[in-house]
Design a protein around this motif. Structure first.
Motif, PDB file in Angstrom:
ATOM      1  N   THR A   1      -6.710  18.946  -1.842  1.00  0.00           N
ATOM      2  CA  THR A   1      -5.575  18.077  -2.130  1.00  0.00           C
ATOM      3  C   THR A   1      -6.061  16.834  -2.870  1.00  0.00           C
ATOM      4  O   THR A   1      -7.208  16.407  -2.729  1.00  0.00           O
ATOM      5  N   ILE A   2      -5.170  16.271  -3.675  1.00  0.00           N
ATOM      6  CA  ILE A   2      -5.453  15.027  -4.387  1.00  0.00           C
ATOM      7  C   ILE A   2      -4.359  14.031  -4.027  1.00  0.00           C
ATOM      8  O   ILE A   2      -3.174  14.296  -4.236  1.00  0.00           O
ATOM      9  N   ASP A   3      -4.762  12.899  -3.472  1.00  0.00           N
ATOM     10  CA  ASP A   3      -3.819  11.853  -3.103  1.00  0.00           C
ATOM     11  C   ASP A   3      -3.978  10.655  -4.040  1.00  0.00           C
ATOM     12  O   ASP A   3      -5.082  10.345  -4.494  1.00  0.00           O
ATOM     13  N   LEU A   4      -2.866  10.012  -4.310  1.00  0.00           N
ATOM     14  CA  LEU A   4      -2.879   8.758  -5.048  1.00  0.00           C
ATOM     15  C   LEU A   4      -2.688   7.614  -4.058  1.00  0.00           C
ATOM     16  O   LEU A   4      -1.774   7.639  -3.230  1.00  0.00           O
ATOM     17  N   GLU A   5      -3.572   6.625  -4.124  1.00  0.00           N
ATOM     18  CA  GLU A   5      -3.414   5.407  -3.340  1.00  0.00           C
ATOM     19  C   GLU A   5      -3.215   4.239  -4.304  1.00  0.00           C
ATOM     20  O   GLU A   5      -4.012   4.043  -5.215  1.00  0.00           O
ATOM     21  N   LEU A   6      -2.137   3.524  -4.097  1.00  0.00           N
ATOM     22  CA  LEU A   6      -1.824   2.373  -4.946  1.00  0.00           C
ATOM     23  C   LEU A   6      -1.764   1.129  -4.070  1.00  0.00           C
ATOM     24  O   LEU A   6      -0.925   1.024  -3.176  1.00  0.00           O
ATOM     25  N   ARG A   7      -2.689   0.221  -4.309  1.00  0.00           N
ATOM     26  CA  ARG A   7      -2.721  -1.061  -3.596  1.00  0.00           C
ATOM     27  C   ARG A   7      -2.376  -2.165  -4.589  1.00  0.00           C
ATOM     28  O   ARG A   7      -2.938  -2.203  -5.684  1.00  0.00           O
ATOM     29  N   ALA A   8      -1.481  -3.040  -4.183  1.00  0.00           N
ATOM     30  CA  ALA A   8      -1.056  -4.108  -5.091  1.00  0.00           C
ATOM     31  C   ALA A   8      -0.643  -5.333  -4.291  1.00  0.00           C
ATOM     32  O   ALA A   8      -0.269  -5.229  -3.120  1.00  0.00           O
ATOM     33  N   SER A   9      -0.742  -6.469  -4.930  1.00  0.00           N
ATOM     34  CA  SER A   9      -0.248  -7.705  -4.325  1.00  0.00           C
ATOM     35  C   SER A   9       0.266  -8.608  -5.430  1.00  0.00           C
ATOM     36  O   SER A   9      -0.196  -8.549  -6.577  1.00  0.00           O
ATOM     37  N   TRP A  10       1.231  -9.427  -5.095  1.00  0.00           N
ATOM     38  CA  TRP A  10       1.790 -10.359  -6.054  1.00  0.00           C
ATOM     39  C   TRP A  10       2.463 -11.511  -5.312  1.00  0.00           C
ATOM     40  O   TRP A  10       2.798 -11.411  -4.129  1.00  0.00           O
ATOM     41  N   THR A  11       2.634 -12.611  -6.014  1.00  0.00           N
ATOM     42  CA  THR A  11       3.318 -13.771  -5.464  1.00  0.00           C
ATOM     43  C   THR A  11       4.763 -13.748  -5.944  1.00  0.00           C
ATOM     44  O   THR A  11       5.010 -13.838  -7.152  1.00  0.00           O
ATOM     45  N   PRO A  12       5.719 -13.592  -5.025  1.00  0.00           N
ATOM     46  CA  PRO A  12       7.125 -13.563  -5.435  1.00  0.00           C
ATOM     47  C   PRO A  12       7.637 -14.966  -5.723  1.00  0.00           C
ATOM     48  O   PRO A  12       7.390 -15.898  -4.969  1.00  0.00           O
ATOM     49  N   VAL A  13       8.335 -15.117  -6.837  1.00  0.00           N
ATOM     50  CA  VAL A  13       8.977 -16.389  -7.154  1.00  0.00           C
ATOM     51  C   VAL A  13      10.378 -16.327  -6.567  1.00  0.00           C
ATOM     52  O   VAL A  13      11.269 -15.666  -7.109  1.00  0.00           O
TER      53      VAL A  13
ATOM     54  N   TYR B   1       0.866  -1.183   0.000  1.00  0.00           N
ATOM     55  CA  TYR B   1       0.000   0.000   0.000  1.00  0.00           C
ATOM     56  C   TYR B   1       0.897   1.226   0.000  1.00  0.00           C
ATOM     57  O   TYR B   1       1.835   1.334   0.802  1.00  0.00           O
ATOM     58  N   ILE B   2       0.617   2.167  -0.910  1.00  0.00           N
ATOM     59  CA  ILE B   2       1.389   3.411  -1.014  1.00  0.00           C
ATOM     60  C   ILE B   2       0.426   4.573  -1.188  1.00  0.00           C
ATOM     61  O   ILE B   2      -0.566   4.469  -1.921  1.00  0.00           O
ATOM     62  N   ARG B   3       0.722   5.680  -0.517  1.00  0.00           N
ATOM     63  CA  ARG B   3      -0.108   6.877  -0.640  1.00  0.00           C
ATOM     64  C   ARG B   3       0.795   8.101  -0.747  1.00  0.00           C
ATOM     65  O   ARG B   3       1.781   8.218  -0.026  1.00  0.00           O
ATOM     66  N   ALA B   4       0.445   9.012  -1.662  1.00  0.00           N
ATOM     67  CA  ALA B   4       1.211  10.248  -1.830  1.00  0.00           C
ATOM     68  C   ALA B   4       0.308  11.345  -2.358  1.00  0.00           C
ATOM     69  O   ALA B   4      -0.611  11.088  -3.143  1.00  0.00           O
TER      70      ALA B   4
ATOM     71  N   ALA C   1      -0.193 -11.142 -10.145  1.00  0.00           N
ATOM     72  CA  ALA C   1      -0.139  -9.750  -9.682  1.00  0.00           C
ATOM     73  C   ALA C   1      -1.480  -9.058  -9.939  1.00  0.00           C
ATOM     74  O   ALA C   1      -2.114  -9.259 -10.976  1.00  0.00           O
ATOM     75  N   GLY C   2      -1.911  -8.258  -8.984  1.00  0.00           N
ATOM     76  CA  GLY C   2      -3.153  -7.507  -9.133  1.00  0.00           C
ATOM     77  C   GLY C   2      -3.169  -6.311  -8.207  1.00  0.00           C
ATOM     78  O   GLY C   2      -2.372  -6.232  -7.268  1.00  0.00           O
ATOM     79  N   GLY C   3      -4.059  -5.371  -8.491  1.00  0.00           N
ATOM     80  CA  GLY C   3      -4.128  -4.206  -7.613  1.00  0.00           C
ATOM     81  C   GLY C   3      -5.096  -3.157  -8.116  1.00  0.00           C
ATOM     82  O   GLY C   3      -5.765  -3.335  -9.134  1.00  0.00           O
ATOM     83  N   THR C   4      -5.144  -2.057  -7.385  1.00  0.00           N
ATOM     84  CA  THR C   4      -6.021  -0.933  -7.727  1.00  0.00           C
ATOM     85  C   THR C   4      -5.293   0.385  -7.480  1.00  0.00           C
ATOM     86  O   THR C   4      -4.392   0.468  -6.641  1.00  0.00           O
ATOM     87  N   THR C   5      -5.689   1.394  -8.241  1.00  0.00           N
ATOM     88  CA  THR C   5      -5.219   2.751  -7.983  1.00  0.00           C
ATOM     89  C   THR C   5      -6.440   3.628  -7.718  1.00  0.00           C
ATOM     90  O   THR C   5      -7.472   3.477  -8.378  1.00  0.00           O
ATOM     91  N   THR C   6      -6.309   4.526  -6.757  1.00  0.00           N
ATOM     92  CA  THR C   6      -7.423   5.384  -6.351  1.00  0.00           C
ATOM     93  C   THR C   6      -6.933   6.809  -6.184  1.00  0.00           C
ATOM     94  O   THR C   6      -5.874   7.041  -5.598  1.00  0.00           O
ATOM     95  N   ARG C   7      -7.729   7.744  -6.695  1.00  0.00           N
ATOM     96  CA  ARG C   7      -7.447   9.156  -6.440  1.00  0.00           C
ATOM     97  C   ARG C   7      -8.418   9.660  -5.381  1.00  0.00           C
ATOM     98  O   ARG C   7      -9.633   9.474  -5.501  1.00  0.00           O
ATOM     99  N   VAL C   8      -7.877  10.285  -4.346  1.00  0.00           N
ATOM    100  CA  VAL C   8      -8.690  10.758  -3.225  1.00  0.00           C
ATOM    101  C   VAL C   8      -8.651  12.286  -3.203  1.00  0.00           C
ATOM    102  O   VAL C   8      -7.604  12.895  -2.976  1.00  0.00           O
ATOM    103  N   LEU C   9      -9.809  12.905  -3.451  1.00  0.00           N
ATOM    104  CA  LEU C   9      -9.928  14.364  -3.409  1.00  0.00           C
ATOM    105  C   LEU C   9     -10.409  14.794  -2.038  1.00  0.00           C
ATOM    106  O   LEU C   9     -11.450  14.328  -1.555  1.00  0.00           O
ATOM    107  N   SER C  10      -9.655  15.671  -1.398  1.00  0.00           N
ATOM    108  CA  SER C  10     -10.028  16.182  -0.080  1.00  0.00           C
ATOM    109  C   SER C  10     -10.292  17.681  -0.185  1.00  0.00           C
ATOM    110  O   SER C  10      -9.415  18.441  -0.610  1.00  0.00           O
ATOM    111  N   GLU C  11     -11.506  18.099   0.184  1.00  0.00           N
ATOM    112  CA  GLU C  11     -11.884  19.504   0.166  1.00  0.00           C
ATOM    113  C   GLU C  11     -12.347  19.915   1.561  1.00  0.00           C
ATOM    114  O   GLU C  11     -12.972  19.129   2.278  1.00  0.00           O
ATOM    115  N   SER C  12     -12.068  21.142   1.939  1.00  0.00           N
ATOM    116  CA  SER C  12     -12.400  21.633   3.277  1.00  0.00           C
ATOM    117  C   SER C  12     -13.461  22.727   3.189  1.00  0.00           C
ATOM    118  O   SER C  12     -13.499  23.512   2.232  1.00  0.00           O
ATOM    119  N   PHE C  13     -14.310  22.803   4.218  1.00  0.00           N
ATOM    120  CA  PHE C  13     -15.409  23.757   4.238  1.00  0.00           C
ATOM    121  C   PHE C  13     -15.542  24.374   5.628  1.00  0.00           C
ATOM    122  O   PHE C  13     -14.916  23.940   6.602  1.00  0.00           O
TER     123      PHE C  13
END
Length: 207
Positions: free
Chosen positions: A156-168, A98-101, A135-147
């Motif tokens: 702000t816009i964050d990228l979330e990258l979720r992935a999994s794989w079987t290492p040989v 899991y990675i977020r930036a 190998a499989g995964g998803t990418t998500t863009r998260v928009l955060s707005e304040s009021f």
């Protein structure tokens, strides 16, 4: 560092899993990448081991980019082990990432961002000579707005990258290649070149 492994105290840790975690425990923080052991999830597999990491900008990067926030990306990587080798894994080990930036708005609005982010993972694995299955995964863009009282905060816009794989991995040291690929990916998502200066190759690196 102390080992953080989820398993029943009645179960002996399998030698195969212990050898892999021994390699991962050799990971060390650098000027840009801070690495630490974190609690591993208990329900995904009989045995699991996890590391967390944060990528921070040094003064040179901050001056060049004009950024004021030094934390560029965060992530965690979990190595799962199930001696039963679940059919969907196609092996007894599984890597979960899991990675977020936070992204610049121009990049965050890019329609091909998900495809690009996934290609970063594939490129990192390939560059580090990693063989993978399922190998499989998803990418998500998260928009955060304040009021309201927080309305002055910029969106702000964050990228979330979720992935999994079987290492040989025919030998335990090869898990080091997969971890370095993950560090490369984390650095790329953070906007830094792969393998920031000072990153030491783990055992199993094969160039």
């Amino acid at each position: 560092m102390a080992t953080v492994v989820n398993t029943s105290p009645l179960n002996r840790i399998p030698a195969e899993f212990s050898a892999v975690t021994s390699v991962l425990r050799q990971a060390r923080s650098t000027n840009n990448v801070s690495i630490s052991e974190i609690p591993a999830p208990a329900k995904l597999a009989p045995y699991s081991y996890a590391l967390g990491a944060e990528v921070s900008a040094d003064e040179t990067f901050l001056r060049a980019s004009g950024e004021t926030i030094d934390e560029l990306a965060t992530g965690r990587i979990v190595v799962l082990f199930d001696p039963a080798a679940p059919e969907e894994w196609e092996g007894s080990f599984r890597v979960v990432s899991y990675i977020r930036a936070e992204l610049e708005h121009e990049l965050g609005n890019e329609t091909m961002l998900g495809h690009v982010a996934w290609s970063w993972l594939e490129d990192a694995l390939d560059a580090n000579d990693c063989q993978v299955l399922a190998a499989g995964g998803t990418t998500t863009r998260v928009l955060s707005e304040s009021f309201g009282t927080l309305a002055d905060r910029p969106a702000t816009i964050d990228l979330e990258l979720r992935a999994s794989w079987t290492p040989v991995i025919d030998e335990p040291d090869l898990i080091g290649n997969h971890f370095e690929a993950w560090i490369d990916l984390l650095s790329t998502v953070a906007g830094l070149p792969p393998l920031p200066e000072g990153v030491t190759a783990l055992p199993g690196r094969r160039r």
